[in-house]
Write a protein that holds these residues in place. Structure first.
Motif, PDB file in Angstrom:
ATOM      1  N   CYS A 124     -29.987  22.971  21.856  1.00 42.45           N
ATOM      2  CA  CYS A 124     -29.587  22.120  20.761  1.00 42.45           C
ATOM      3  C   CYS A 124     -30.483  22.221  19.575  1.00 42.45           C
TER       4      CYS A 124
ATOM      5  N   MET B 192     -30.226  14.481  19.661  1.00 42.47           N
ATOM      6  CA  MET B 192     -29.260  14.305  20.782  1.00 42.47           C
ATOM      7  C   MET B 192     -30.022  14.467  22.123  1.00 42.47           C
ATOM      8  N   PRO B 193     -29.731  13.534  22.825  1.00 39.44           N
ATOM      9  CA  PRO B 193     -30.112  13.403  24.212  1.00 39.44           C
ATOM     10  C   PRO B 193     -30.117  14.529  25.014  1.00 39.44           C
TER      11      PRO B 193
ATOM     12  N   LYS C 263     -26.503  15.169  27.394  1.00 39.89           N
ATOM     13  CA  LYS C 263     -25.259  14.784  26.616  1.00 39.89           C
ATOM     14  C   LYS C 263     -24.514  15.937  26.983  1.00 39.89           C
TER      15      LYS C 263
ATOM     16  N   VAL D  21     -20.659  17.755  25.545  1.00 45.09           N
ATOM     17  CA  VAL D  21     -20.179  18.055  24.382  1.00 45.09           C
ATOM     18  C   VAL D  21     -18.968  18.956  24.271  1.00 45.09           C
TER      19      VAL D  21
ATOM     20  N   LEU E  92     -14.847  13.834  24.491  1.00 42.84           N
ATOM     21  CA  LEU E  92     -16.174  14.221  24.100  1.00 42.84           C
ATOM     22  C   LEU E  92     -16.470  14.500  22.790  1.00 42.84           C
TER      23      LEU E  92
ATOM     24  N   ALA F 297     -23.389  20.944  28.124  1.00 40.02           N
ATOM     25  CA  ALA F 297     -24.258  19.945  28.531  1.00 40.02           C
ATOM     26  C   ALA F 297     -25.596  20.517  27.779  1.00 40.02           C
TER      27      ALA F 297
ATOM     28  N   ALA G 107     -24.801  16.570  35.010  1.00 40.13           N
ATOM     29  CA  ALA G 107     -23.733  15.755  33.844  1.00 40.13           C
ATOM     30  C   ALA G 107     -22.649  16.565  33.736  1.00 40.13           C
TER      31      ALA G 107
END
Length: 222
Positions: A69, A74-75, A78, A80, A132, A185, A206
């Motif tokens: 990323c 942005m954690p 996460k 998307v 998402l 992720a 995740a």
């Protein structure tokens, strides 16, 4: 409905395979899920996905994977979806500037399957079932590590996530008119090479949790 979950490596979908194998690949008559390993990088993915599309003719392809990323806010972990893909390293570095296929006039910016130099997903509004976050992705053959190169890509393209296979999916599925969705992720921040700071395990967990929810949602509506 025939669904294929594809990833560059087995490790990215193996946990979800264990959860779904009996329910969706064995007993369900409404939903058939198959798992596919494309290989790492655009070249391997392009060959593998082209064969897959021509031989299997699926109703939906889900590309699952981890991604770097550009946005440090942005954690990590996460999950998307990628709304549009950009080819990030097909071109030439000249006079300190990056020129891609379109700058070099080797490709027209709106010549199919491209739209305004990008490869958008026209089926996203239909298949982003979990709502998402929808981000722009860039695909490279060489992971970006140099600060100058990272800044160059951010400034020129405004991409948020980086992978090595996403553009192959978007290009091929747009050409073949096969619905698709790319779910990723965030495992690390681009340029951070200390893998002790990466969250690979957490990102894959995740990702697989979302994949289970996604396929379950598909099953209920189809």
């Amino acid at each position: 409905m025939r669904i294929i979950i594809t990833a560059a490596t087995i490790g990215e979908w193996m946990p979800v395979f264990v959860n779904m194998n009996t329910l969706y690949t064995g007993e369900s008559q409404r939903l058939k899920v198959r798992f596919h390993q494309s290989g790492v990088g655009m070249l391997a993915s392009a060959v593998s996905l082209t064969r897959l599309v021509s031989e299997e003719k699926p109703d939906l392809i889900i590309q699952a994977g981890i991604a770097g990323c550009f946005d440090s806010n942005m954690p990590l972990g996460k999950v998307v979806v990628v709304k549009e893909e950009i080819l990030g390293d097909v071109g030439v570095e000249e006079d300190g500037k990056w020129k891609d296929l379109f700058d070099l006039k080797l490709e027209k910016s709106n010549y199919h399957p491209f739209e305004k130099r990008k490869l958008p997903n026209p089926w996203l509004s239909t298949y982003n079932l979990l709502k998402l976050p929808e981000l722009t992705g860039i695909t490279v053959n060489q992971i970006s590590t140099q600060p100058s190169r990272i800044e160059q890509l951010k400034k020129k393209y405004g991409a948020v996530v980086e992978s090595m296979e996403g553009a192959a999916l978007h290009f091929i599925c747009r050409e073949a008119n096969i619905p698709f969705i790319q779910i990723r992720a965030i495992s690390n921040y681009i340029g951070e090479r200390n893998k002790a700071h990466w969250k690979m395990k957490e990102a894959i967990e995740a990702l697989n949790e979302v994949l289970v929810k996604y396929v379950d949602r598909l099953y209920k509506i189809k």
